[in-house]
Each structure stands twice: as C-alpha cells, then as structure tokens.
Motif scaffolding. Structure first.
Motif, PDB file in Angstrom:
ATOM      1  N   LYS A 126       0.827  -1.213   0.000  1.00  0.00           N
ATOM      2  CA  LYS A 126       0.000   0.000   0.000  1.00  0.00           C
ATOM      3  C   LYS A 126       0.860   1.262   0.000  1.00  0.00           C
ATOM      4  N   LYS A 129       3.965   0.699  -3.047  1.00  0.00           N
ATOM      5  CA  LYS A 129       3.407   0.265  -4.342  1.00  0.00           C
ATOM      6  C   LYS A 129       4.300  -0.776  -5.016  1.00  0.00           C
ATOM      7  N   LYS A 232      10.543   6.192   1.748  1.00  0.00           N
ATOM      8  CA  LYS A 232      10.652   7.124   0.621  1.00  0.00           C
ATOM      9  C   LYS A 232      12.114   7.231   0.174  1.00  0.00           C
ATOM     10  N   PRO A 243       4.943   7.408  -4.096  1.00  0.00           N
ATOM     11  CA  PRO A 243       3.519   7.685  -4.214  1.00  0.00           C
ATOM     12  C   PRO A 243       3.121   8.858  -3.330  1.00  0.00           C
ATOM     13  N   GLY A 244       2.251   9.688  -3.843  1.00  0.00           N
ATOM     14  CA  GLY A 244       1.761  10.810  -3.062  1.00  0.00           C
ATOM     15  C   GLY A 244       0.656  10.392  -2.130  1.00  0.00           C
ATOM     16  N   PRO A 245       0.223  11.301  -1.247  1.00  0.00           N
ATOM     17  CA  PRO A 245      -0.851  10.983  -0.305  1.00  0.00           C
ATOM     18  C   PRO A 245      -2.119  10.563  -1.073  1.00  0.00           C
ATOM     19  N   GLY A 246      -2.731   9.482  -0.608  1.00  0.00           N
ATOM     20  CA  GLY A 246      -3.978   9.030  -1.207  1.00  0.00           C
ATOM     21  C   GLY A 246      -3.808   8.178  -2.443  1.00  0.00           C
ATOM     22  N   GLU A 247      -2.579   8.043  -2.942  1.00  0.00           N
ATOM     23  CA  GLU A 247      -2.370   7.217  -4.139  1.00  0.00           C
ATOM     24  C   GLU A 247      -2.478   5.747  -3.838  1.00  0.00           C
TER      25      GLU A 247
END
Ligand code: SF4
Length: 247
Positions: A126, A129, A232, A243-247
């Motif tokens: 999650k 990714k 990261k 990945p950005g927030p919510g991706e």
C-alpha cells in the motif's frame, strides 16, 4: 557492559571471518539434511526459470537451504518447530531483514506472517506500491527464540553465515534493517535504533536503511510516519516513484 553491547562486542571481535569461508561458511550439520520446506524455497525455484541471473540466485539460495538442513548449530534448534529461511524473489532489488521468527512464523515456516508481517505487507504494497513477492524478507536468526526473547550472541554467530550467504546470493540494491537487532547486525554498531533510523548506512557496499520493526509500529503507531520517510528514501535509491498521499 549491557547485553546488547556484549552482543556487538562479540560480533565485532569475530569480525566477518565467518562470511569469508567457503560454501556458507559453517560446519556440516550434525543431523542429516532434510528437504527444505517447499514454501521456503518455492519462490526461488519457480522464479528461477525466468532468466539466467535469477536462476543463479535461485540455485544459490537452494544450496544455502540445503546447507542449513535440519540445523542444530545453536541451542535454538531444540525449541523451534520450523526453520524460517525467508522468502521472496531470489533477485529482489530490496531485501528486508528482521530479528527472528515469532510464533506464527515458527508454525508456518515463513518470515513475517503474523500481525507485524501484515503491517510489513501494507508498508510494501500500500505504501511503496511494490509487490511483496518481488522483495526478499528474512531474519538474522532462522529459528524462534523461546518466548520471543532477544537473540543471544552465540546464536547470532552460529546463524549469521546463512544470512551473509543469502545477501551474496540475492545481491539486493538496498537492504532495510527492521528493528535494532537487524540494524545492528547489518551496520555492525550498537547505536540505539532511535538514532540510527533514517540514516543510510552500508553493508559490504549495499546501502542499508535502518528503520523501526513493524512490531514496534503496532505498539507505537505514531512512528509509522518515520518509517514512511525511510521508505521514501529507499524508493529513491531504487529509482522508483514516491507515491503521493492518497495514491
Ligand atoms: S538459529 Fe540458525 S544456527 Fe541456530 S539452529 Fe536455527 S538455523 Fe541453525
């Protein structure tokens, strides 16, 4: 001197002599080798047909598992149910190293399958990714310490040639040390994990990111943000998008 300091002092005193020995650097097992658990090496064997490099790593990992056999090289053998070899992609770019199997891992013969393992899966899949099947996940010790006590110096010394050999076989681009024991082993230091985490180190030329153990995160959810910062950095080392927030 604390127990931890003694552990590190022992390891440092022994240096890396074990890792330089032939094969996986240990005496033959006292008992006849047994077939490795299918689950422990299935990924290696199955993926091994994919290409020649993968095949080399898979073959090497299978040989290491055979060398471990029904290992009796340290006192943890008497209390374990299964040897937890570790699992994943034999040519993983990313390798996670934890401390030792817990009770569910001991039952199933697989690394990180309990609650902490589920959290690690979430971090990988999650958060980062990536697919858990594409990384390698293992431990410093292959057998469960009784009542999940801390690893002891003689146990680490007995078991470390196997992990050294696994790292040489897989040749990951980045290692992640989960928790203090793995971070200390990989970085050969006794600094507290709270000071180590987030600071890249080195293990035989491979970048090491020390971070908190998922079991610690279950007790201290606020520390997840620190681990995400560390992951990261790992993604950056791997040349993967963050990945950005919510991706
Ligand atoms: S912990 Fe490692 S050295 Fe000890 S018995 Fe298990 S496999 Fe062998």
């Amino acid at each position: 001197m604390s127990e931890l300091d003694e552990t590190l002092a022992d390891l440092l005193a022994h240096g890396r002599f074990l890792s330089g020995l032939s094969s996986v650097g240990v005496a033959p097992p006292s008992a006849a080798p047994v077939e490795p658990p299918a689950a422990a090496v299935t990924g290696a064997v199955a993926t091994g047909a994919a290409d020649e490099r993968t095949d080399d790593s898979a073959v090497a990992l299978t040989a290491i598992r055979e060398e471990i056999g029904d290992c009796r090289r340290c006192k943890l053998a008497s209390g374990r149910k299964t040897i937890v070899f570790g699992q994943g992609n034999p040519r993983a770019e990313l390798m996670f190293v934890g401390e030792a199997p817990g009770s569910e891992e001991d039952e199933q013969g697989l690394a990180f399958v309990g609650r902490a393992g589920q959290l690690l899966t979430d971090i990988i899949e999650k958060g980062m990714k990536m697919r858990r099947a594409d990384v390698w996940i293992g431990n410093v010790l292959k057998c469960r310490p009784p009542q999940n006590r801390n690893p002891e110096p003689d146990e680490i010394l007995s078991c470390q040639p196997f992990l050294e050999a696994q790292i040489r076989a897989i040749r990951p681009r980045v290692l992640v040390g989960l928790g203090k024991f793995a971070a200390h082993w990989l970085l050969r230091t006794a600094e507290p994990i709270s000071r180590l985490r987030g600071r890249l180190g080195d293990h035989d030329g491979i970048p090491v990111m020390p971070t908190y153990h998922p079991a610690y995160l279950l007790r201290n959810p606020a520390a997840k943000k620190d681990v995400w910062e560390d992951m990261k950095t790992v993604l950056g080392l791997l040349g993967r998008p963050v990945p950005g927030p919510g991706e």
